[in-house]
Write an enzyme that holds these catalytic residues in place. Sequence first.
Site, PDB file in Angstrom:
ATOM      1  N   HIS A 164       0.826  -1.206   0.000  1.00 24.20           N
ATOM      2  CA  HIS A 164       0.000   0.000   0.000  1.00 24.20           C
ATOM      3  C   HIS A 164       0.858   1.252   0.000  1.00 24.20           C
ATOM      4  CE1 HIS A 164      -3.991  -1.949   1.144  1.00 24.20           C
ATOM      5  NE2 HIS A 164      -4.097  -1.390  -0.033  1.00 24.20           N
ATOM      6  N   ARG A 271     -12.124  -8.496  -8.006  1.00 25.23           N
ATOM      7  CA  ARG A 271     -11.536  -9.632  -7.274  1.00 25.23           C
ATOM      8  C   ARG A 271     -12.183  -9.703  -5.880  1.00 25.23           C
ATOM      9  NH1 ARG A 271      -6.383  -7.849 -10.121  1.00 25.23           N
ATOM     10  NH2 ARG A 271      -5.567  -9.729 -11.102  1.00 25.23           N
ATOM     11  N   ARG A 306     -16.306 -11.378 -10.149  1.00 24.35           N
ATOM     12  CA  ARG A 306     -15.730 -12.727 -10.132  1.00 24.35           C
ATOM     13  C   ARG A 306     -15.974 -13.342  -8.764  1.00 24.35           C
ATOM     14  NH1 ARG A 306      -9.348 -13.792 -10.676  1.00 24.35           N
ATOM     15  NH2 ARG A 306      -9.279 -12.933  -8.577  1.00 24.35           N
ATOM     16  N   GLU A 404      -8.008 -19.385 -17.740  1.00 24.54           N
ATOM     17  CA  GLU A 404      -6.701 -19.157 -17.122  1.00 24.54           C
ATOM     18  C   GLU A 404      -5.954 -20.456 -16.852  1.00 24.54           C
ATOM     19  OE1 GLU A 404      -7.192 -16.823 -13.560  1.00 24.54           O
ATOM     20  OE2 GLU A 404      -8.894 -17.982 -12.879  1.00 24.54           O
ATOM     21  N   ASN A 427      -2.433 -14.006 -16.083  1.00 21.31           N
ATOM     22  CA  ASN A 427      -1.465 -14.264 -15.003  1.00 21.31           C
ATOM     23  C   ASN A 427      -1.393 -15.764 -14.733  1.00 21.31           C
ATOM     24  OD1 ASN A 427      -1.543 -11.492 -14.875  1.00 21.31           O
ATOM     25  ND2 ASN A 427      -2.918 -11.430 -13.125  1.00 21.31           N
ATOM     26  N   ASP A 428      -2.558 -16.351 -14.505  1.00 22.64           N
ATOM     27  CA  ASP A 428      -2.548 -17.787 -14.251  1.00 22.64           C
ATOM     28  C   ASP A 428      -2.307 -18.581 -15.521  1.00 22.64           C
ATOM     29  OD1 ASP A 428      -2.810 -18.289 -11.466  1.00 22.64           O
ATOM     30  OD2 ASP A 428      -4.762 -17.325 -11.574  1.00 22.64           O
ATOM     31  N   ARG A 438       3.960 -18.088 -10.213  1.00 22.28           N
ATOM     32  CA  ARG A 438       3.928 -16.642 -10.401  1.00 22.28           C
ATOM     33  C   ARG A 438       4.452 -15.870  -9.202  1.00 22.28           C
ATOM     34  NH1 ARG A 438      -2.599 -15.448 -10.577  1.00 22.28           N
ATOM     35  NH2 ARG A 438      -2.125 -13.340  -9.896  1.00 22.28           N
ATOM     36  N   CYS A 475      -8.225  -9.941 -18.787  1.00 23.98           N
ATOM     37  CA  CYS A 475      -8.134  -9.191 -17.531  1.00 23.98           C
ATOM     38  C   CYS A 475      -6.857  -9.465 -16.746  1.00 23.98           C
ATOM     39  CB  CYS A 475      -9.359  -9.458 -16.666  1.00 23.98           C
ATOM     40  SG  CYS A 475      -9.512 -11.184 -16.178  1.00 23.98           S
TER      41      CYS A 475
HETATM   42  C1  PEP Z   1      -5.275 -13.904 -13.862  1.00 25.88           C
HETATM   43  O1  PEP Z   1      -4.946 -14.995 -13.385  1.00 25.88           O
HETATM   44  O2  PEP Z   1      -4.795 -13.433 -14.909  1.00 25.88           O
HETATM   45  C2  PEP Z   1      -6.281 -13.076 -13.176  1.00 25.88           C
HETATM   46  C3  PEP Z   1      -6.741 -11.976 -13.721  1.00 25.88           C
HETATM   47  O3  PEP Z   1      -6.665 -13.467 -11.932  1.00 25.88           O
HETATM   48  P1  PEP Z   1      -5.757 -13.269 -10.614  1.00 25.88           P
HETATM   49  O4  PEP Z   1      -4.574 -12.407 -10.980  1.00 25.88           O
HETATM   50  O5  PEP Z   1      -6.644 -12.643  -9.607  1.00 25.88           O
HETATM   51  O6  PEP Z   1      -5.374 -14.678 -10.297  1.00 25.88           O
HETATM   52 MG    MG Z   2      -6.175 -15.886 -11.879  1.00 23.10          MG
END
Ligand code: PEP
Ligand code: MG
Length: 557
Positions: A164, A271, A306, A404, A427-428, A438, A475
Amino acid sequence: MSRKRIGEGEEAVRAELERFRQAVELTRQELIGVSEKADQLVVGRELFEVHLLLVQDPALIASVERMIEEQRVNAEFAVGSVLRDAVSRFESIADPYLRERSADVRDVGRRIVEKLLGTERQALDREAGPFVLIAGDLDPSDTAGLTRDIVLGFATEKGGATSHTAILARSLGIPAVVGLTGLTDDVNPRDTVIIDGIHGKVVVRPDEGELLFYRELKRKFDSIEESLCSLAGEPAVTSDGHEIELAANIEFSQEADHVRQYGGKGVGLFRTEFLRLLSPSADEESQYSAYVHVLEVLRPDPVIIRTFDLGGDKFFPDSGISEANPFLGWRSVRVCLDRPEMLRSQLRAILRASTHGNARVMFPMITDLEQVLRLREILDSVRAGLDDEGVPVAGDIPFGIMIETPAAAISIDLLVEHVDFVSIGTNDLTQYTLAVDRGSKLVAKLFDPFHPAVLRQIRDVVRVVHEAGKWVGVCGELAGNPLAVPILLGLGVDELSVATMLIPEVKRMIRVISMSDARMVAEKALRLPSGAEIRHLVHSSVAGRYPQILLEEEETE
Ligand code: PEP
Ligand code: MG
């Protein structure tokens, strides 16, 4: 905090409890004051609302009171001990965002203990500014008190990019670099120091050449920032007239208040697990209020809610299990399907809130059709229950899934006919495709969402979803990287959903390229053998049209 035994008898316990409650109340009032001060900032207020939630958290308060009553210890000791446990729980979380919340818990604990002891912290000497601040660590509340005219920039040894403290620095527009081990030993008072927040570097005692270089860099950066701000009211449309949906990713409901100001339309990823992570007892009612707030603020723009993506690297307090490979374990919809009551109450909150705006519901970490069918069934039965109770629900709430996992991407043709839309979580998808954790520093260099294996899956998903006449967004963090924008547009994605602060940079990229160029770049990119070459291609294809400075990437060690 030293442990002292309080006097004998019930009266002594009552007095200590009263002392503790007063300290909590004083802290609460102080935080309301800080929160109002931070209201000028983009994310400041909600941060202190997080602190306010923590200081009023019934579970934390009950634990301190129990310790005073049962162990007959002084309040300072009880607060220190309960919060130390909470801090270490946060620190052991793999997810960097949540791990860094330990600073917030520490900050709140410090304030309560100060009230108990009647001590005040040394404030920054505002008269001595403007200066560059170098510190071992900065509490978020210290940071909120900083202003650009006094502090030209700051650097700390502790903290990460999602702390933060770093988020506030971004909102305040103060250049900052965090997480530089050993920094305080290198810097002496009155040294000249350059804080290069673009590349995450600190230059101590720069030479003439470095000074010249950074003066020029700063001049360029300031003029670009100025021009980006003017984009908020402009549409996210390519130079040849294709409109792209540009939405925000949010974690807290109050973040919705800033989406329009930054030029975004709606939320592409809420989220929601953060609601529960901050307050494990977050019930249907508190979720309902959070969803209503976001939907009303952004109406008529769409809001993709989500469902809880708990587990894996995100703390799931009552799971009581430890796994060798949590990312491959009890995570996300797997948890929700095993704990349908938790999911049902979340879906009730979402459906009840749906009459307040344009809600869509999305399920994360899907791997197979069976899950999609079960989730549909649960959603339908929750709706039927609300209908029986006579509770109004919006007529049409689109049902979406996140792509994902490679399983979902490769079998998208089997899934797509059962959903209304999909959003790609890069990301996933990157983590699972490349077998790269990650959250691990050791393999961070291998985490490359531009890797051909990831981009090919995005290409195939977009093609199949469009053939089925449905909508596809992205996303993951890739969508917020200006270098990825031409590729994603060229592949045909309908929406990009990015961190609120990144909306202007992404919009600028959308507006300087044409869809025909984007298609060409995407086609060429998909023929290249590595992420590095793909980035290089985009770099050269937008050279001269997009500020170079925004394309520079932080150096990794
Ligand atoms: C992702 O996995 O790309 C995603 C948007 O979800 P998170 O980053 O919350 O796992
Ligand atoms: Mg994800």
